[in-house]
Motif scaffolding. Structure first.
Motif, mmCIF file in Angstrom:
data_model
loop_
_atom_site.group_PDB
_atom_site.id
_atom_site.type_symbol
_atom_site.label_atom_id
_atom_site.label_comp_id
_atom_site.label_asym_id
_atom_site.label_seq_id
_atom_site.Cartn_x
_atom_site.Cartn_y
_atom_site.Cartn_z
ATOM 1 N N LEU A 1 83.942 83.514 -21.843
ATOM 2 C CA LEU A 1 83.763 84.904 -21.832
ATOM 3 C C LEU A 1 82.941 85.514 -21.087
ATOM 4 O O LEU A 1 81.645 84.688 -20.929
ATOM 5 N N THR A 2 82.911 86.197 -19.939
ATOM 6 C CA THR A 2 81.917 86.802 -19.148
ATOM 7 C C THR A 2 81.938 88.283 -19.313
ATOM 8 O O THR A 2 83.005 88.817 -19.172
ATOM 9 N N ASN A 3 80.903 88.951 -18.920
ATOM 10 C CA ASN A 3 80.696 90.260 -18.884
ATOM 11 C C ASN A 3 81.283 90.717 -17.584
ATOM 12 O O ASN A 3 81.196 90.358 -16.265
ATOM 13 N N LEU B 1 90.785 79.511 -13.561
ATOM 14 C CA LEU B 1 91.464 80.881 -13.494
ATOM 15 C C LEU B 1 91.035 81.935 -14.427
ATOM 16 O O LEU B 1 90.162 81.462 -15.323
ATOM 17 N N GLY B 2 90.971 82.756 -13.812
ATOM 18 C CA GLY B 2 90.098 84.210 -14.357
ATOM 19 C C GLY B 2 91.158 85.265 -14.777
ATOM 20 O O GLY B 2 92.247 85.433 -14.066
ATOM 21 N N PHE B 3 90.905 86.092 -15.991
ATOM 22 C CA PHE B 3 91.793 87.113 -16.463
ATOM 23 C C PHE B 3 91.113 88.221 -16.705
ATOM 24 O O PHE B 3 90.006 88.197 -17.213
ATOM 25 N N ASP B 4 91.734 89.249 -15.929
ATOM 26 C CA ASP B 4 91.286 90.509 -16.224
ATOM 27 C C ASP B 4 92.211 91.323 -17.439
ATOM 28 O O ASP B 4 93.121 92.137 -17.008
ATOM 29 N N TYR B 5 92.154 90.832 -18.762
ATOM 30 C CA TYR B 5 92.897 91.309 -19.770
ATOM 31 C C TYR B 5 93.176 92.781 -19.934
ATOM 32 O O TYR B 5 92.178 93.451 -20.128
ATOM 33 N N VAL C 1 87.734 84.809 -19.175
ATOM 34 C CA VAL C 1 88.293 85.964 -19.423
ATOM 35 C C VAL C 1 87.083 87.158 -19.406
ATOM 36 O O VAL C 1 85.896 86.854 -19.852
ATOM 37 N N GLY C 2 87.266 88.158 -18.675
ATOM 38 C CA GLY C 2 86.304 89.207 -18.869
ATOM 39 C C GLY C 2 85.981 89.805 -20.033
ATOM 40 O O GLY C 2 87.219 90.252 -20.765
ATOM 41 N N MET C 3 84.964 90.332 -20.158
ATOM 42 C CA MET C 3 84.504 91.083 -21.517
ATOM 43 C C MET C 3 83.891 92.281 -21.204
ATOM 44 O O MET C 3 82.790 92.212 -20.809
ATOM 45 N N PRO C 4 84.635 93.604 -21.267
ATOM 46 C CA PRO C 4 83.812 94.571 -20.884
ATOM 47 C C PRO C 4 82.608 95.107 -21.745
ATOM 48 O O PRO C 4 82.779 95.033 -22.958
ATOM 49 N N GLN C 5 81.539 95.760 -21.317
ATOM 50 C CA GLN C 5 80.701 96.413 -22.106
ATOM 51 C C GLN C 5 80.320 97.680 -21.393
ATOM 52 O O GLN C 5 80.388 98.016 -20.418
ATOM 53 N N LYS C 6 79.975 98.409 -22.502
ATOM 54 C CA LYS C 6 79.711 99.972 -21.771
ATOM 55 C C LYS C 6 78.209 99.784 -21.245
ATOM 56 O O LYS C 6 77.662 98.780 -21.216
ATOM 57 N N LEU C 7 78.213 100.750 -20.495
ATOM 58 C CA LEU C 7 76.619 100.828 -19.576
ATOM 59 C C LEU C 7 75.519 100.632 -20.443
ATOM 60 O O LEU C 7 74.651 100.169 -20.002
ATOM 61 N N ASP C 8 75.411 101.258 -21.614
ATOM 62 C CA ASP C 8 74.435 101.144 -22.429
ATOM 63 C C ASP C 8 74.374 99.591 -23.120
ATOM 64 O O ASP C 8 73.459 99.529 -24.078
ATOM 65 N N GLY C 9 75.040 98.749 -22.998
ATOM 66 C CA GLY C 9 75.143 97.380 -23.459
ATOM 67 C C GLY C 9 75.958 97.261 -24.766
ATOM 68 O O GLY C 9 76.343 96.184 -25.218
ATOM 69 N N SER C 10 76.719 98.298 -25.409
ATOM 70 C CA SER C 10 77.345 98.187 -26.496
ATOM 71 C C SER C 10 78.791 97.672 -26.075
ATOM 72 O O SER C 10 79.205 97.845 -25.294
#
Length: 145
Positions: A92-94, A5-9, A58-67
């Protein structure tokens, strides 16, 4: 075959998707709405009871610069609570740009004849599916696909 199961929290709503590692395909399932600032734990438990996953992603967002994104702490807390409440491993995945990819897929579907207006809820569900597809491709679970 492993069910995942995947979650876009999100603080207001969370997209949910299911996948199996045999096909490498993910299917959008649902949107769960936060209640009084808390994730819909009953809704999550219902999906776990129905699908019996071995792993949660669970998705873990990052900014385009990787931060790190502003949501990092909230997502880490959600993932920790999810693991504790379900007793299942949480990965956790990007999820960088998954919502934009979901929106583009829905726009393409609309151009191909889809009649309905695109709703944010549909984007969140599809983003959860894309998170799962990307996770399977990036891990050994996607090697057989």
């Amino acid at each position: 075959m492993i069910t995942v199961l995947g979650f876009d929290y999100g603080k207001n709503r969370t997209g949910v998707a299911v996948a199996n590692t045999l096909t490498g395909l993910a299917t959008p399932l649902d949107i769960l709405y936060a209640q009084k600032g808390e994730p819909d734990w009953l809704g999550i438990q219902n999906h776990i009871s129905t699908w019996k996953p071995s792993i949660l992603v669970v998705g873990m967002p990052q900014k385009l610069d990787g931060s790190d994104s502003a949501m990092k702490e909230a997502i880490l807390l959600f993932a920790k609570q999810l693991e504790r409440k379900t007793q299942l491993p949480v990965h956790l995945t990007n999820e960088q740009l998954t919502s934009q990819e979901a929106n583009q897929r829905l726009i393409s579907a609309r151009q191909a004849g889809r009649k309905r207006k695109i709703r944010k809820e549909e984007i969140d569900q599809l983003a959860a599916a894309i998170i799962l597809e990307n996770w399977m491709l990036e891990t050994s679970y996607g090697q057989n696909v």
